[in-house]
Design a protein around this motif. Structure first.
Motif, PDB file in Angstrom:
ATOM      1  N   GLU A   1      50.794  78.912 -25.668  1.00 25.25           N
ATOM      2  CA  GLU A   1      50.146  77.866 -26.457  1.00 25.25           C
ATOM      3  C   GLU A   1      50.916  76.538 -26.362  1.00 25.25           C
ATOM      4  O   GLU A   1      50.325  75.466 -26.199  1.00 25.25           O
ATOM      5  CB  GLU A   1      50.092  78.340 -27.923  1.00 25.25           C
ATOM      6  CG  GLU A   1      49.582  77.336 -28.929  1.00 25.25           C
ATOM      7  CD  GLU A   1      48.072  77.118 -28.853  1.00 25.25           C
ATOM      8  OE1 GLU A   1      47.363  78.094 -28.554  1.00 25.25           O
ATOM      9  OE2 GLU A   1      47.631  75.984 -29.070  1.00 25.25           O
ATOM     10  N   LYS A   2      52.245  76.638 -26.427  1.00 22.52           N
ATOM     11  CA  LYS A   2      53.096  75.449 -26.354  1.00 22.52           C
ATOM     12  C   LYS A   2      52.885  74.735 -25.012  1.00 22.52           C
ATOM     13  O   LYS A   2      52.712  73.517 -24.959  1.00 22.52           O
ATOM     14  CB  LYS A   2      54.565  75.884 -26.495  1.00 22.52           C
ATOM     15  CG  LYS A   2      55.519  74.799 -26.945  1.00 22.52           C
ATOM     16  CD  LYS A   2      56.900  75.362 -27.259  1.00 22.52           C
ATOM     17  CE  LYS A   2      57.644  75.763 -26.001  1.00 22.52           C
ATOM     18  NZ  LYS A   2      58.880  76.523 -26.267  1.00 22.52           N
ATOM     19  N   TRP A   3      52.862  75.514 -23.947  1.00 23.88           N
ATOM     20  CA  TRP A   3      52.669  74.933 -22.614  1.00 23.88           C
ATOM     21  C   TRP A   3      51.266  74.339 -22.484  1.00 23.88           C
ATOM     22  O   TRP A   3      51.084  73.277 -21.919  1.00 23.88           O
ATOM     23  CB  TRP A   3      52.894  76.001 -21.524  1.00 23.88           C
ATOM     24  CG  TRP A   3      54.321  76.433 -21.410  1.00 23.88           C
ATOM     25  CD1 TRP A   3      55.414  75.823 -21.965  1.00 23.88           C
ATOM     26  CD2 TRP A   3      54.817  77.579 -20.696  1.00 23.88           C
ATOM     27  NE1 TRP A   3      56.558  76.521 -21.645  1.00 23.88           N
ATOM     28  CE2 TRP A   3      56.225  77.596 -20.867  1.00 23.88           C
ATOM     29  CE3 TRP A   3      54.224  78.585 -19.932  1.00 23.88           C
ATOM     30  CZ2 TRP A   3      57.037  78.575 -20.299  1.00 23.88           C
ATOM     31  CZ3 TRP A   3      55.021  79.569 -19.368  1.00 23.88           C
ATOM     32  CH2 TRP A   3      56.422  79.566 -19.555  1.00 23.88           C
ATOM     33  N   TYR A   4      50.285  75.036 -23.048  1.00 15.25           N
ATOM     34  CA  TYR A   4      48.904  74.562 -22.968  1.00 15.25           C
ATOM     35  C   TYR A   4      48.770  73.224 -23.684  1.00 15.25           C
ATOM     36  O   TYR A   4      48.170  72.285 -23.172  1.00 15.25           O
ATOM     37  CB  TYR A   4      47.949  75.582 -23.591  1.00 15.25           C
ATOM     38  CG  TYR A   4      46.507  75.135 -23.527  1.00 15.25           C
ATOM     39  CD1 TYR A   4      45.773  75.274 -22.351  1.00 15.25           C
ATOM     40  CD2 TYR A   4      45.882  74.558 -24.640  1.00 15.25           C
ATOM     41  CE1 TYR A   4      44.456  74.843 -22.270  1.00 15.25           C
ATOM     42  CE2 TYR A   4      44.567  74.135 -24.571  1.00 15.25           C
ATOM     43  CZ  TYR A   4      43.867  74.276 -23.388  1.00 15.25           C
ATOM     44  OH  TYR A   4      42.560  73.849 -23.308  1.00 15.25           O
ATOM     45  N   ARG A   5      49.377  73.116 -24.871  1.00 17.15           N
ATOM     46  CA  ARG A   5      49.295  71.881 -25.666  1.00 17.15           C
ATOM     47  C   ARG A   5      49.958  70.710 -24.976  1.00 17.15           C
ATOM     48  O   ARG A   5      49.635  69.566 -25.235  1.00 17.15           O
ATOM     49  CB  ARG A   5      49.943  72.085 -27.036  1.00 17.15           C
ATOM     50  CG  ARG A   5      49.035  72.835 -27.964  1.00 17.15           C
ATOM     51  CD  ARG A   5      49.173  72.349 -29.401  1.00 17.15           C
ATOM     52  NE  ARG A   5      48.899  73.477 -30.289  1.00 17.15           N
ATOM     53  CZ  ARG A   5      49.698  73.866 -31.251  1.00 17.15           C
ATOM     54  NH1 ARG A   5      50.815  73.212 -31.504  1.00 17.15           N
ATOM     55  NH2 ARG A   5      49.381  74.912 -31.984  1.00 17.15           N
ATOM     56  N   ARG A   6      50.908  71.030 -24.092  1.00 21.54           N
ATOM     57  CA  ARG A   6      51.567  69.946 -23.353  1.00 21.54           C
ATOM     58  C   ARG A   6      50.772  69.541 -22.120  1.00 21.54           C
ATOM     59  O   ARG A   6      51.234  68.755 -21.307  1.00 21.54           O
ATOM     60  CB  ARG A   6      52.974  70.398 -22.951  1.00 21.54           C
ATOM     61  CG  ARG A   6      53.877  70.542 -24.174  1.00 21.54           C
ATOM     62  CD  ARG A   6      55.237  71.037 -23.812  1.00 21.54           C
ATOM     63  NE  ARG A   6      55.919  70.158 -22.861  1.00 21.54           N
ATOM     64  CZ  ARG A   6      57.175  70.326 -22.505  1.00 21.54           C
ATOM     65  NH1 ARG A   6      57.879  71.314 -22.997  1.00 21.54           N
ATOM     66  NH2 ARG A   6      57.726  69.507 -21.635  1.00 21.54           N
ATOM     67  N   GLY A   7      49.595  70.120 -21.991  1.00 20.75           N
ATOM     68  CA  GLY A   7      48.699  69.727 -20.902  1.00 20.75           C
ATOM     69  C   GLY A   7      48.911  70.504 -19.611  1.00 20.75           C
ATOM     70  O   GLY A   7      48.296  70.205 -18.592  1.00 20.75           O
ATOM     71  N   LEU A   8      49.771  71.527 -19.649  1.00 25.74           N
ATOM     72  CA  LEU A   8      50.025  72.312 -18.441  1.00 25.74           C
ATOM     73  C   LEU A   8      48.915  73.331 -18.256  1.00 25.74           C
ATOM     74  O   LEU A   8      48.447  73.935 -19.222  1.00 25.74           O
ATOM     75  CB  LEU A   8      51.392  72.992 -18.544  1.00 25.74           C
ATOM     76  CG  LEU A   8      52.546  72.038 -18.865  1.00 25.74           C
ATOM     77  CD1 LEU A   8      53.809  72.791 -19.232  1.00 25.74           C
ATOM     78  CD2 LEU A   8      52.798  71.112 -17.672  1.00 25.74           C
TER      79      LEU A   8
END
Ligand code: DCT
Ligand code: MG
Length: 399
Positions: free
Chosen positions: A154-161
């Motif tokens: 989720e953290k990576w997704y929120r950073r646009g990755l």
């Protein structure tokens, strides 16, 4: 040998089903309702669930829905879909019309609506929408890496990755050791492990533990003990018949594997088990025994029939995920029961114990809240008996 011994109990044989439920013929109204001889229990630990799933079209759909809920931290609906899937997995017949599900527990409005769509159109539009959703696809991809859970995903997704190359190219992301190995061996460990590969690994570990102590006990657990043909990893228990002697067993085993040059990754967690801190009231708490999460190098030449899905002219070996837990011998039965799974079976065993028996069950012990005492067990059968449950064989626990 050890594998045959471990599997003897787990060999899938024709099971006598408790529910003689006839399926319906839509053209014959008087036969339209199935006649259950026994009702299906809401608890997976009171159902027999083999690896033969007659309702895969529905349970696959529920799994996507449950996973999507999990990614959105909707625990209630997630569990509801998992319970619904589990009930359908236990049926010795395929659901062919919604009326056949009338007397089944754990099927809510939402689950039934999904089933109706599948029965009518052969697919669920809600499921298809999730499967094509970018967030779902990305979280699914990220959490498929060893060491990456929903929170990190989720953290990576929120950073646009959105892809592995996005992550690996991002200088501010620091992968931990587990995640680094997860990426390094991604191709191998995302490939299913076959029973023959599990057996080969069992032989390797069996030999290694017996070099350390001739009386070592090794047991296969997890999905392979339940008779599954394939798994995402191989799970083992190692211990010794002498209480306290298991203390250094796991560390010595890891040393052995290292010396053999087959240890590709190891996270060793020392025991934090303390009987005086029991019973644990925390639901779904992971156990406190010594354990390790490994990636081992398995040579194709050690596997009967060769490596599963090996590319032609490819490497002579593959990487495999292996988990090993090492409880003291007097905790063995609880650990074996807990690590054999399935997850849903374990959840319902604990829920049954708590709700129906006022008992607390986990991988360490069984505590009777009425009598205020621990109940001893040397075998899984002892634990089922304490709970007043009919014994369910490992290959019937694929809930
Ligand atoms: N387990 C559990 N609760 C968890 C994790 C695991 O009760 N949160 C138990 C149930 C199964 C066992 O530990 C091993 O876990 P997995 O290897 O994840 O499951 P499996 O059934 O062996 O599935 P697979 O074939 O994919 O390895
Ligand atoms: Mg497993």
């Amino acid at each position: 040998n050890w594998f045959t011994d471990s599997m003897r109990e787990g060999r899938p044989v024709a099971v006598e089903t408790r529910h003689r439920i006839q399926d319906t013929l839509p053209t014959m109204p008087e036969a339209a309702t199935p006649t259950p001889v026994a009702t299906v229990s809401q608890y997976a630990c009171q159902r027999q669930t083999t690896t033969k799933n007659n309702n895969k079209v529905f349970t696959d759909a529920f799994e996507v829905l449950a996973e999507s809920c999990e990614f959105n931290e909707m625990e209630g609906p997630c569990l509801a879909f998992r319970r619904a899937a589990s009930v359908l997995k236990s049926l010795p017949w395929a659901v062919q019309c919604l009326r056949a599900t009338e007397d089944l527990p754990c099927l809510g409005e939402h689950s039934k609506a999904v089933m109706e769509e599948i029965l009518q159109y052969g697919r669920s539009f809600e499921v298809e929408k999730i499967l094509s959703d970018e967030r779902y696809q990305t979280l699914k991809l990220f959490t498929s890496v060893f060491g990456v859970g929903p929170k990190t995903g989720e953290k990576w997704y929120r950073r646009g990755l959105r892809s592995f190359s996005d992550i690996l190219a991002e200088p501010s992301i620091h992968l931990n050791r587990m995640q680094q190995s997860g990426f390094l061996h991604y191709g191998d460990i995302s490939r299913a492990v076959s029973k023959a590969e599990a057996r080969a690994l069992g032989n390797i570990i069996d030999e290694a533990v017996h070099v350390i102590t001739p009386d070592a006990i090794l047991a296969l657990t997890g999905g392979f003990r339940r008779g599954k043909e394939f798994g995402h990893d191989v799970d083992f228990i190692v211990t010794t018949p002498e209480l306290g002697k298991e203390g250094h067993l796991l560390a010595s085993l890891i040393d052995q594997l290292e010396q053999q040059g087959i240890l590709l990754f190891c996270e060793h967690q020392a025991s934090t088990f303390d009987m005086s801190k029991l019973p644990s009231h925390r639901f779904e708490a992971m156990d406190h025994f010594a354990k390790c999460f490994l990636i081992l190098r398995l040579e194709g030449s050690q596997v009967v029939g060769g490596l599963h899905n090996a590319e032609e002219g490819g490497r002579s070996w593959r990487a495999v995920r292996v988990d090993i837990v090492s409880p003291p011998i007097d905790r063995y039965a609880f650990t074996l029961l807990g690590w054999t799974g399935s997850r849903q079976f374990e959840r319902d065993l604990r829920r049954f114990a708590r709700t129906e028996r006022r008992m607390l069950l986990d991988n360490h012990a069984l505590f009777d809240k009425t009598k205020k005492e621990f109940l001893a067990a040397t075998t899984e059968k002892d634990i089922f008996a304490h709970l007043g449950l009919e014994y369910i064989e490992p290959w019937q626990r694929n809930a």
